[in-house]
Design a protein around this motif. Structure first.
Motif, PDB file in Angstrom:
ATOM      1  N   SER A  15      30.397  42.734 -54.883  1.00 28.29           N
ATOM      2  CA  SER A  15      31.196  41.634 -54.353  1.00 28.29           C
ATOM      3  C   SER A  15      32.300  42.154 -53.446  1.00 28.29           C
ATOM      4  O   SER A  15      32.637  41.530 -52.440  1.00 28.29           O
ATOM      5  CB  SER A  15      31.777  40.781 -55.484  1.00 28.29           C
ATOM      6  OG  SER A  15      32.717  41.528 -56.233  1.00 28.29           O
ATOM      7  N   GLN A  18      30.881  42.843 -49.984  1.00 35.86           N
ATOM      8  CA  GLN A  18      30.715  41.623 -49.192  1.00 35.86           C
ATOM      9  C   GLN A  18      32.051  41.158 -48.599  1.00 35.86           C
ATOM     10  O   GLN A  18      32.116  40.728 -47.451  1.00 35.86           O
ATOM     11  CB  GLN A  18      30.086  40.512 -50.043  1.00 35.86           C
ATOM     12  CG  GLN A  18      28.655  40.781 -50.432  1.00 35.86           C
ATOM     13  CD  GLN A  18      27.751  40.937 -49.220  1.00 35.86           C
ATOM     14  OE1 GLN A  18      27.897  40.250 -48.223  1.00 35.86           O
ATOM     15  NE2 GLN A  18      26.813  41.877 -49.315  1.00 35.86           N
ATOM     16  N   LYS A  21      32.891  43.559 -45.754  1.00 37.94           N
ATOM     17  CA  LYS A  21      32.022  43.301 -44.603  1.00 37.94           C
ATOM     18  C   LYS A  21      32.494  42.070 -43.836  1.00 37.94           C
ATOM     19  O   LYS A  21      32.609  42.095 -42.607  1.00 37.94           O
ATOM     20  CB  LYS A  21      30.576  43.105 -45.082  1.00 37.94           C
ATOM     21  CG  LYS A  21      29.610  42.840 -43.955  1.00 37.94           C
ATOM     22  CD  LYS A  21      28.200  42.654 -44.478  1.00 37.94           C
ATOM     23  CE  LYS A  21      27.261  42.311 -43.336  1.00 37.94           C
ATOM     24  NZ  LYS A  21      25.919  42.010 -43.802  1.00 37.94           N
ATOM     25  N   LYS A  22      32.818  41.005 -44.547  1.00 37.68           N
ATOM     26  CA  LYS A  22      33.299  39.786 -43.897  1.00 37.68           C
ATOM     27  C   LYS A  22      34.620  40.043 -43.183  1.00 37.68           C
ATOM     28  O   LYS A  22      34.832  39.581 -42.062  1.00 37.68           O
ATOM     29  CB  LYS A  22      33.463  38.664 -44.909  1.00 37.68           C
ATOM     30  CG  LYS A  22      34.000  37.395 -44.267  1.00 37.68           C
ATOM     31  CD  LYS A  22      33.759  36.177 -45.075  1.00 37.68           C
ATOM     32  CE  LYS A  22      34.288  34.909 -44.480  1.00 37.68           C
ATOM     33  NZ  LYS A  22      34.627  34.860 -43.111  1.00 37.68           N
TER      34      LYS A  22
END
Length: 107
Positions: A15, A18, A21-22
Protein backbone atom coordinates in the motif's frame (compact mmCIF):
# COMPACT_ATOMS: atom_id res chain seq x y z
CA UNK A 1 2.35 -15.73 14.53
CA UNK A 2 5.39 -14.86 12.43
CA UNK A 3 3.58 -15.63 9.15
CA UNK A 4 0.67 -13.32 9.94
CA UNK A 5 3.04 -10.53 11.02
CA UNK A 6 5.03 -10.98 7.80
CA UNK A 7 1.84 -10.94 5.70
CA UNK A 8 0.71 -7.77 7.42
CA UNK A 9 4.09 -6.12 6.72
CA UNK A 10 3.83 -7.11 3.04
CA UNK A 11 0.36 -5.54 2.81
CA UNK A 12 1.66 -2.33 4.38
CA UNK A 13 4.63 -2.21 2.02
CA UNK A 14 2.39 -2.77 -1.02
CA UNK A 15 0.00 0.00 0.00
CA UNK A 16 2.92 2.36 0.69
CA UNK A 17 4.29 1.63 -2.79
CA UNK A 18 0.98 2.64 -4.35
CA UNK A 19 0.91 5.89 -2.35
CA UNK A 20 4.48 6.73 -3.40
CA UNK A 21 3.75 5.90 -7.04
CA UNK A 22 0.70 8.18 -7.05
CA UNK A 23 2.69 10.97 -5.37
CA UNK A 24 5.43 10.90 -8.02
CA UNK A 25 2.95 10.60 -10.88
CA UNK A 26 1.18 13.69 -9.55
CA UNK A 27 4.48 15.58 -9.25
CA UNK A 28 6.14 14.46 -12.49
CA UNK A 29 3.31 13.28 -14.69
CA UNK A 30 3.12 9.90 -16.34
CA UNK A 31 5.08 10.85 -19.48
CA UNK A 32 8.49 12.36 -18.72
CA UNK A 33 9.79 14.84 -21.28
CA UNK A 34 12.67 13.59 -23.39
CA UNK A 35 16.01 15.11 -22.44
CA UNK A 36 17.48 17.80 -24.68
CA UNK A 37 20.94 16.35 -24.14
CA UNK A 38 22.37 14.40 -27.05
CA UNK A 39 22.72 10.98 -25.49
CA UNK A 40 22.66 9.00 -28.73
CA UNK A 41 25.88 7.54 -30.06
CA UNK A 42 25.33 8.98 -33.53
CA UNK A 43 24.02 12.35 -34.55
CA UNK A 44 21.38 12.74 -37.23
CA UNK A 45 24.07 13.35 -39.87
CA UNK A 46 25.79 10.05 -38.91
CA UNK A 47 28.83 11.51 -37.17
CA UNK A 48 29.91 10.26 -33.78
CA UNK A 49 30.22 13.06 -31.22
CA UNK A 50 33.42 13.42 -29.21
CA UNK A 51 32.90 13.55 -25.46
CA UNK A 52 35.24 14.95 -22.88
CA UNK A 53 35.65 14.12 -19.22
CA UNK A 54 35.92 16.73 -16.53
CA UNK A 55 37.90 15.74 -13.48
CA UNK A 56 37.55 17.78 -10.32
CA UNK A 57 38.41 17.48 -6.69
CA UNK A 58 36.95 19.00 -3.56
CA UNK A 59 39.40 19.66 -0.80
CA UNK A 60 40.25 21.96 2.04
CA UNK A 61 37.74 24.12 3.83
CA UNK A 62 34.93 23.48 1.33
CA UNK A 63 35.18 19.73 1.84
CA UNK A 64 34.95 20.18 5.61
CA UNK A 65 31.87 22.37 5.17
CA UNK A 66 30.22 19.71 3.01
CA UNK A 67 31.00 16.99 5.54
CA UNK A 68 29.63 19.12 8.40
CA UNK A 69 26.48 19.83 6.39
CA UNK A 70 26.10 16.10 5.90
CA UNK A 71 26.49 15.33 9.60
CA UNK A 72 24.24 18.13 10.84
CA UNK A 73 21.33 17.43 8.48
CA UNK A 74 21.33 13.64 8.32
CA UNK A 75 21.99 13.65 4.54
CA UNK A 76 24.80 11.64 3.04
CA UNK A 77 27.55 13.42 1.18
CA UNK A 78 26.42 11.53 -1.93
CA UNK A 79 22.92 13.02 -1.71
CA UNK A 80 24.30 16.54 -1.28
CA UNK A 81 26.60 16.15 -4.31
CA UNK A 82 23.78 14.61 -6.35
CA UNK A 83 21.59 17.61 -5.54
CA UNK A 84 24.42 19.92 -6.63
CA UNK A 85 24.72 18.02 -9.93
CA UNK A 86 20.97 18.32 -10.51
CA UNK A 87 21.15 22.05 -9.87
CA UNK A 88 24.07 22.47 -12.29
CA UNK A 89 22.19 20.55 -14.99
CA UNK A 90 19.12 22.68 -14.32
CA UNK A 91 21.14 25.88 -14.76
CA UNK A 92 23.06 24.53 -17.77
CA UNK A 93 19.96 23.57 -19.76
CA UNK A 94 18.07 26.79 -19.06
CA UNK A 95 14.98 24.65 -18.61
CA UNK A 96 13.59 26.56 -15.65
CA UNK A 97 9.97 25.47 -16.01
CA UNK A 98 10.36 21.73 -15.55
CA UNK A 99 12.22 19.15 -13.47
CA UNK A 100 15.41 17.31 -14.38
CA UNK A 101 15.39 13.71 -13.24
CA UNK A 102 18.64 11.99 -12.32
CA UNK A 103 18.92 8.39 -11.29
CA UNK A 104 21.35 6.25 -9.40
CA UNK A 105 21.54 2.62 -8.47
CA UNK A 106 20.23 1.49 -5.11
CA UNK A 107 22.33 -0.97 -3.24
Amino acid sequence: MKVSTYSYQLKLAASQHQKEKKYWEDKLGTNPVKSIFNYDKKKIDGTVPQYEACDFSINGDFLLKLKNLSKENDYTLFIILNAALSYILYRYTGNFNSHIITGTTIF
